[in-house]
Design a protein around this motif. Structure first.
Motif, PDB file in Angstrom:
ATOM      1  N   HIS A  10       0.913  -1.232  -0.174  1.00  0.00           N
ATOM      2  CA  HIS A  10      -0.011  -0.015  -0.015  1.00  0.00           C
ATOM      3  C   HIS A  10       0.673   1.278  -0.028  1.00  0.00           C
ATOM      4  O   HIS A  10       0.379   2.188  -0.547  1.00  0.00           O
ATOM      5  N   ARG A  11       1.966   1.383   0.668  1.00  0.00           N
ATOM      6  CA  ARG A  11       2.987   2.547   0.676  1.00  0.00           C
ATOM      7  C   ARG A  11       3.226   2.829  -0.523  1.00  0.00           C
ATOM      8  O   ARG A  11       3.612   4.181  -0.970  1.00  0.00           O
ATOM      9  N   CYS A  66       1.528  10.560   3.253  1.00  0.00           N
ATOM     10  CA  CYS A  66       1.494   9.231   4.320  1.00  0.00           C
ATOM     11  C   CYS A  66      -0.032   9.433   4.788  1.00  0.00           C
ATOM     12  O   CYS A  66      -0.958   8.414   4.933  1.00  0.00           O
ATOM     13  N   HIS A  67      -0.402  10.629   5.634  1.00  0.00           N
ATOM     14  CA  HIS A  67      -1.566  10.921   5.864  1.00  0.00           C
ATOM     15  C   HIS A  67      -1.876  12.384   6.017  1.00  0.00           C
ATOM     16  O   HIS A  67      -0.598  13.318   5.841  1.00  0.00           O
ATOM     17  N   LYS A 106      -8.811   3.390   4.179  1.00  0.00           N
ATOM     18  CA  LYS A 106      -8.985   2.238   3.642  1.00  0.00           C
ATOM     19  C   LYS A 106      -8.142   1.095   3.999  1.00  0.00           C
ATOM     20  O   LYS A 106      -7.163   0.695   3.281  1.00  0.00           O
ATOM     21  N   GLY A 107      -8.282   0.930   5.232  1.00  0.00           N
ATOM     22  CA  GLY A 107      -7.413  -0.301   5.982  1.00  0.00           C
ATOM     23  C   GLY A 107      -5.981   0.282   6.468  1.00  0.00           C
ATOM     24  O   GLY A 107      -5.210  -0.455   7.094  1.00  0.00           O
ATOM     25  N   TYR A 108      -5.840   1.726   6.387  1.00  0.00           N
ATOM     26  CA  TYR A 108      -4.588   2.326   6.793  1.00  0.00           C
ATOM     27  C   TYR A 108      -5.160   3.705   7.113  1.00  0.00           C
ATOM     28  O   TYR A 108      -5.643   4.364   6.430  1.00  0.00           O
ATOM     29  N   VAL A 110      -6.598  26.035   2.715  1.00  0.00           N
ATOM     30  CA  VAL A 110      -6.316  24.241   2.579  1.00  0.00           C
ATOM     31  C   VAL A 110      -7.724  23.476   2.600  1.00  0.00           C
ATOM     32  O   VAL A 110      -8.524  24.178   3.109  1.00  0.00           O
ATOM     33  N   HIS A 111      -7.764  22.556   1.709  1.00  0.00           N
ATOM     34  CA  HIS A 111      -8.815  21.825   1.827  1.00  0.00           C
ATOM     35  C   HIS A 111      -8.384  20.510   1.639  1.00  0.00           C
ATOM     36  O   HIS A 111      -7.097  20.142   0.875  1.00  0.00           O
ATOM     37  N   PHE A 112      -8.901  19.307   1.861  1.00  0.00           N
ATOM     38  CA  PHE A 112      -8.749  17.859   1.653  1.00  0.00           C
ATOM     39  C   PHE A 112      -9.860  17.387   0.614  1.00  0.00           C
ATOM     40  O   PHE A 112     -11.009  17.503   0.885  1.00  0.00           O
TER      41      PHE A 112
END
Length: 135
Positions: A4-5, A11-12, A50-52, A72-74
């Motif tokens: 997945h990485r 990362c987050h 999604k699992g992480y 800033v937005h996500f």
């Protein structure tokens, strides 16, 4: 199976909240529409993915009030226009504010369809679907 990485460039991401319980009640159902689940939970933070753990809501580490960043937005990935529409309507029903109704945005290119929401803490979020056609 690909690790997945290897499929990620970030990362987050984290956003601050002044009401972790309220933020969790807001984000859990709207992110579930996109297949994003609550994957970690602590006294000061929760994480979705999604699992992480990719998207965190947390009380600021310095114990000062959480504030949002202007500009800033996500953006969250939607797999259909219906998911974008459902994300928008669920967020509004849970107290989010409209920052752009679902629809095409020609300035972002023909494949784009998305919506923009301001969450309960003033953070800006988006769900978007990119309809890419094979050539």
């Amino acid at each position: 199976m690909i690790e997945h990485r290897l499929l990620r460039s970030i990362c987050h991401a984290s956003v601050g909240t002044n009401d972790l319980t309220g933020a969790k009640l807001f984000y859990t159902p709207i992110l579930a529409i996109l297949g994003i689940e609550l994957v970690s939970e602590y006294e000061h933070a929760v994480a979705y993915g999604k699992g992480y753990p990719e998207f965190w809501l947390q009380q600021p580490f310095d114990k000062k009030p959480a504030t949002m960043g202007n500009g800033v937005h996500f953006g969250f990935v939607a797999l259909s226009k219906k998911q974008v529409d459902d994300f928008y309507h669920c967020a509004i029903a849970l107290g989010g504010r409209c920052n752009g109704e679902p629809g095409a945005r020609p300035e972002y290119g023909d494949p784009y369809y998305g919506c923009f929401i301001i969450d309960l803490d003033g953070n800006r979020i988006e769900a978007s679907y990119w309809q890419v056609t094979e050539k």
